[in-house]
Design an enzyme around this catalytic site. Sequence first.
Site, PDB file in Angstrom:
ATOM      1  N   ASP A  47      18.241   1.661  -6.804  1.00  0.00           N
ATOM      2  CA  ASP A  47      17.909   1.032  -5.434  1.00  0.00           C
ATOM      3  C   ASP A  47      18.252  -0.157  -4.819  1.00  0.00           C
ATOM      4  OD1 ASP A  47      16.955   2.793  -3.475  1.00  0.00           O
ATOM      5  OD2 ASP A  47      15.091   1.848  -3.299  1.00  0.00           O
ATOM      6  N   GLU A 210      19.276  11.935  -0.611  1.00  0.00           N
ATOM      7  CA  GLU A 210      17.981  11.394  -1.170  1.00  0.00           C
ATOM      8  C   GLU A 210      17.774  12.156  -2.456  1.00  0.00           C
ATOM      9  OE1 GLU A 210      16.138   8.869  -0.464  1.00  0.00           O
ATOM     10  OE2 GLU A 210      17.425   8.114   1.183  1.00  0.00           O
TER      11      GLU A 210
HETATM   12  C1  HMH Z   1      17.631   5.950  -1.458  1.00  0.00           C
HETATM   13  N1  HMH Z   1      16.617   5.647   0.499  1.00  0.00           N
HETATM   14  C2  HMH Z   1      16.926   4.956  -0.682  1.00  0.00           C
HETATM   15  N2  HMH Z   1      16.479   3.731  -0.890  1.00  0.00           N
HETATM   16  C3  HMH Z   1      15.516   3.320  -0.031  1.00  0.00           C
HETATM   17  N3  HMH Z   1      15.099   2.076  -0.492  1.00  0.00           N
HETATM   18  C4  HMH Z   1      15.317   3.949   1.238  1.00  0.00           C
HETATM   19  C5  HMH Z   1      15.789   5.266   1.207  1.00  0.00           C
HETATM   20  C6  HMH Z   1      14.165   3.091   2.229  1.00  0.00           C
HETATM   21  O1  HMH Z   1      14.621   2.008   2.648  1.00  0.00           O
END
Ligand code: HMH
Length: 220
Positions: A47, A210
């Site tokens: 992330d 997602e």
């Molecule tokens: C994969 N989706 C992903 N990472 C994040 N940090 C967010 C959404 C929200 O900012």
Amino acid sequence: GGGMGKTATWMKLHSPMYDRATRHPFILGISDGSVDLSAFKRWLAQDYIFVREFVPFLASILLKACKHSDDESDMEVLLGGMAALSDELAWFRKEASKWDVNLAGVIPQKANMDYCSFLQSLMLPEVDYAVVITAFWAIETVYQESFSLCLHSSSKTPEELMETCQRWGNTSFGHYCRSLQKIADRCLEKAPSDIIKRAEEAFIRVLEHEINFWNMSFAE
Ligand code: HMH
């Protein structure tokens, strides 16, 4: 005006996929305390890479807001988001050191690279503001809804994961997502049908990315 906005309509229409994105087993594992901490570390590292890509993505949306938005408050909302990103990246570095995750050595996985390529395709100048603001709202909202689940009084989120869940699950991030939703709905209300169609497709693509992103946390 009046009635349900396009975004709410799409959340209902695509609710099976929306629920798979917002109630993923990884998130359910955090909220019931059964999460594997190595899965959490994998998610954290991937992330960080994704959020770094979010900076040029949001910059491209800001540029489109300057050029095409008829409402000056869009800029304030988006600038607030940009300011929050700098704090967020610092938080990732702090959190990574707490978990002994070496961010410099992280190899982006396929689902992450695919998601970043999708963001890059949305950064092209020819992609309409209504489409990108819809995608951006969806990306933020999936995290808000997912992590707020982990903050419910009935959840058993481990103490060491609370800060992560609060980052995206807190009510002020919830208000931010609402502001993005209002911008998206306002743009969609006056958009021609082909743009509306493309925005709906972008919404669906975000949900797919997602789900794949959460799935990465389980892969070795
Ligand atoms: C994969 N989706 C992903 N990472 C994040 N940090 C967010 C959404 C929200 O900012």
